[in-house]
Design a protein around this motif. Structure first.
Motif, mmCIF file in Angstrom:
data_model
loop_
_atom_site.group_PDB
_atom_site.id
_atom_site.type_symbol
_atom_site.label_atom_id
_atom_site.label_comp_id
_atom_site.label_asym_id
_atom_site.label_seq_id
_atom_site.Cartn_x
_atom_site.Cartn_y
_atom_site.Cartn_z
ATOM 1 N N PHE A 32 0.830 -1.213 0.000
ATOM 2 C CA PHE A 32 0.000 0.000 0.000
ATOM 3 C C PHE A 32 0.866 1.265 0.000
ATOM 4 N N GLN A 33 1.770 1.346 0.967
ATOM 5 C CA GLN A 33 2.557 2.575 1.096
ATOM 6 C C GLN A 33 3.685 2.675 0.073
ATOM 7 N N ASP A 34 4.379 1.565 -0.165
ATOM 8 C CA ASP A 34 5.535 1.623 -1.069
ATOM 9 C C ASP A 34 5.140 1.417 -2.526
ATOM 10 N N LEU A 35 4.226 0.471 -2.777
ATOM 11 C CA LEU A 35 3.867 0.172 -4.164
ATOM 12 C C LEU A 35 2.598 0.909 -4.610
ATOM 13 N N GLY A 36 1.873 1.491 -3.657
ATOM 14 C CA GLY A 36 0.739 2.353 -4.015
ATOM 15 C C GLY A 36 -0.539 1.638 -4.408
ATOM 16 N N LEU A 37 -0.703 0.394 -4.003
ATOM 17 C CA LEU A 37 -1.966 -0.291 -4.306
ATOM 18 C C LEU A 37 -3.043 0.190 -3.324
#
Lengths: 93, 253
Positions: A32-37
């Protein structure tokens, strides 16, 4: 299927479905935070994983606890092992 | 000490005027629309109501804080497309929804739950058809948004979902981009800088400053139709990040 196969196939899903660069695909990356899903992207991810591994994971409660890419590798690995055990049990019966 | 008095005077004047303007302006605009509504179609009444909200918003961010806060709006879109558009904005401050009044279109906003709880303003937003994205399913959100777009209403969304704590552009949620892909309307990135302390997150204290709004070139459906929602949201996010870097690197407007 080995653990390395699972990692490679899962990474393929991220590369093919989300066009995320290979260098970013590390077990410690937070999806969620690093890959933005987001939650809708996770639905797409689940569909793609189901197709790639030929397993059903859509309603699995453990999905809610997944945060990192490493969690996904472990989750798929656990599912594969469970399926193997079930298949062995069916054969014995 | 001097700064303290400037802040005290600015905030006292602003909030006093804001209260008076809201108490008089909102019922005034609402009454004008209400009196006209029996003689015009529902669609036209809504159009006028939304325009009235824009006038109110312009008053709040252009007139009331002057000369302590100045807003500079630049439109970089030279296309002849008249919309409707899907405006994608970065989100640093509670003043962002008011700044949407600078967009010269009939616009409704995709908002979080809390703006609907603001007395009077929340009620007006609800009446204008603003969408509380967290209180509806994605299917419901998509249907309502596409219906609004098809009727000529532009949508302004803050896909970070929450105000940025440090000025950086947070990860984008994909819901509005899925709507864009399904509906085919142009996407317009809108970048806002300078309002991170007008007011800062977690406070109502306004600080003097210069706010810049850049409305960028619209991105038409042909340019993004083959993108996945994930790729599209990240592409637009990168455009917003790049523009903000340029805006914050500029010494003057």
């Amino acid at each position: 299927m080995t653990e390395q196969d699972i990692i490679e196939l899962t990474n393929q899903v991220f590369e093919e479905s989300f066009e995320i660069e290979k260098e970013l695909l590390k077990p410690e990356m937070n999806i969620f935070q690093d890959l933005g899903l987001d939650s809708l992207d996770v639905v797409d991810l689940v569909v793609a994983l189901q197709e790639k591994f030929g397993i059903k994971i859509r309603n699995d409660e453990r999905l809610k606890t997944i945060r990192s890419l490493g969690d996904i590798y472990n989750f798929i690995l656990a599912l594969k092992e469970e399926n193997l055990s079930l298949n062995a049990l069916h054969k014995q019966e | 000490m001097k700064d303290f008095f400037v802040l005290l005077i600015f905030n006292s004047i602003f909030y006093f005027l804001f209260l008076i303007f809201s108490l008089i302006g909102i019922p005034f605009f609402a009454l004008i629309v209400a009196f006209q509504s029996p003689f015009i179609s529902h669609r036209n009444a809504m159009k006028k109501f939304r325009r009235a909200i824009s006038w109110y918003g312009l008053g709040v961010c252009k007139i009331l804080p002057f000369p302590f806060v100045r807003v500079y709006f630049k439109d970089f879109d030279t296309s002849i497309n008249q919309g409707p558009f899907i405006f994608i904005c970065n989100h640093r401050s509670a003043s962002d929804p008011f700044l949407m009044a600078y967009l010269p279109y009939e616009v409704i906003q995709v908002v979080n739950i809390w703006p609907f709880k603001i007395p009077v303003l929340g009620f007006a937003a609800k009446c204008a058809g603003y969408l509380s994205v967290r209180e509806m399913s994605f299917e419901d959100f998509a249907n309502k948004t596409i219906k609004l777009l098809n009727s000529g209403v532009s949508i302004a969304a803050f896909p970070e979902g929450t105000r940025s704590a440090d000025g950086s552009v947070g990860q984008f949620h994909s819901a509005i981009f899925r709507v864009a892909i399904n509906s085919g309307y142009p996407i317009v990135p809108v970048c806002i800088t300078g309002n991170e302390n007008i007011p800062a997150r977690g406070t109502l204290l306004l600080r003097p400053g210069v706010i810049k709004i850049h409305k960028l070139k619209s991105i038409i459906y042909d340019e993004y139709k083959d993108f996945s929602p994930y790729k599209l949201k990240n592409r637009i996010r990168q455009i917003v990040i790049d523009e903000i870097k340029i805006m914050e690197g500029q010494s003057d407007v």
